[in-house]
Design a protein around this motif. Structure first.
Motif, mmCIF file in Angstrom:
data_model
loop_
_atom_site.group_PDB
_atom_site.id
_atom_site.type_symbol
_atom_site.label_atom_id
_atom_site.label_comp_id
_atom_site.label_asym_id
_atom_site.label_seq_id
_atom_site.Cartn_x
_atom_site.Cartn_y
_atom_site.Cartn_z
ATOM 1 N N SER A 44 11.262 19.747 -5.478
ATOM 2 C CA SER A 44 11.244 20.997 -5.067
ATOM 3 C C SER A 44 12.095 21.352 -4.140
ATOM 4 O O SER A 44 12.017 22.788 -3.545
ATOM 5 C CB SER A 44 9.863 21.163 -4.482
ATOM 6 N N VAL A 47 14.057 24.613 -4.886
ATOM 7 C CA VAL A 47 13.458 26.042 -4.451
ATOM 8 C C VAL A 47 14.314 26.672 -3.144
ATOM 9 O O VAL A 47 14.680 27.812 -3.284
ATOM 10 C CB VAL A 47 12.040 25.877 -4.143
ATOM 11 N N ILE A 73 10.011 30.348 -10.204
ATOM 12 C CA ILE A 73 9.840 29.447 -9.055
ATOM 13 C C ILE A 73 8.504 29.453 -8.626
ATOM 14 O O ILE A 73 7.942 28.371 -8.414
ATOM 15 C CB ILE A 73 10.673 29.737 -7.823
ATOM 16 N N GLN A 77 6.615 25.690 -9.135
ATOM 17 C CA GLN A 77 6.507 25.094 -7.953
ATOM 18 C C GLN A 77 5.338 25.290 -6.978
ATOM 19 O O GLN A 77 5.219 24.832 -6.013
ATOM 20 C CB GLN A 77 7.922 25.423 -7.206
ATOM 21 N N TYR A 169 2.759 15.752 -3.632
ATOM 22 C CA TYR A 169 3.434 16.724 -3.428
ATOM 23 C C TYR A 169 3.642 17.524 -2.178
ATOM 24 O O TYR A 169 4.592 17.864 -1.667
ATOM 25 C CB TYR A 169 3.129 17.711 -4.449
ATOM 26 N N GLN A 173 6.600 17.908 0.225
ATOM 27 C CA GLN A 173 7.393 18.997 0.600
ATOM 28 C C GLN A 173 7.067 19.224 2.037
ATOM 29 O O GLN A 173 7.772 19.916 2.791
ATOM 30 C CB GLN A 173 6.603 20.147 -0.101
#
Length: 200
Positions: A44, A47, A73, A77, A169, A173
């Motif tokens: 990610s 992004v 996006i 995402q 995830y 992130q």
């Protein structure tokens, strides 16, 4: 940025070999799977790069193209990563944030509507599994519990999406956002283990 968002991808169909994560034991397999999803979570990073390009060089991107890229996006995402969590716990969280919401007509009807929708979707999966088993027959030497697990696997996808499809995830992130770890340290090549089929 150089192409001003006008580039397009072209699908190329080539033979590929895909395998599921499998390690020496049940626990090691799930550990490897978690690490794999954690590695994918670092994907990610595009992004932030895309957002910076769209807004810092906005004059190079027509507004309709920026809107289209932002939509993609958000879908890939954000929405696809959180939709199961939102559908499962969204109403509960809304009740915590606003206790008065629990006593509204919307809260009552929305919960009932979602329960009906989920029930229909769940029942629809049964003929899909039966049809899939006809297209790709299961091994004849399967025991009875393997057949039950084959049907239950469809419903356990939700559990997987709430755990392995969500937590790694969020971890990746969050690390990226706070600068807590470097990508190289988190990069993990999925182990390939040759299984002994004759081993009982």
């Amino acid at each position: 940025v150089r192409s001003k968002g006008t580039f397009k991808s072209q699908e190329v169909y080539i033979p590929t070999y895909n395998d599921a994560v499998e390690n020496e034991s049940f626990v090691k397999t799930h550990v490897s799977y978690y690490k794999q999803q954690h590695r994918w979570g670092w994907g990610s990073v595009n992004v932030a790069i895309t957002m910076a390009s769209l807004f810092s060089k906005s004059e190079k991107f027509p507004i309709y193209r920026r809107a289209f890229m932002l939509k993609n996006i958000f879908e890939y995402q954000v929405w696809y990563m959180t939709v199961v969590f939102i559908l499962s716990f969204g109403l509960i969280i809304m009740g915590w944030l606003s206790p008065s919401y629990q006593f509204t007509v919307l809260a009552y009807n929305l919960q009932r509507a979602l329960s009906y929708i989920f029930a229909i979707i769940t029942l629809t999966n049964i003929p899909i599994v039966i049809f899939r088993r006809q297209l790709s027959p299961v091994p004849k030497n399967w025991k009875w519990w393997r057949h039950l697990l084959d049907f239950a696997e469809t419903f356990l996808v939700t559990v997987n999406m709430l755990t392995f499809g969500f937590i790694p995830y969020v971890q990746a992130q969050t690390e990226m956002m706070l600068g807590l770890a470097k990508f190289k340290r988190n990069f993990y090549v999925t182990e390939k283990v040759k299984m002994d089929k004759n081993k009982k």
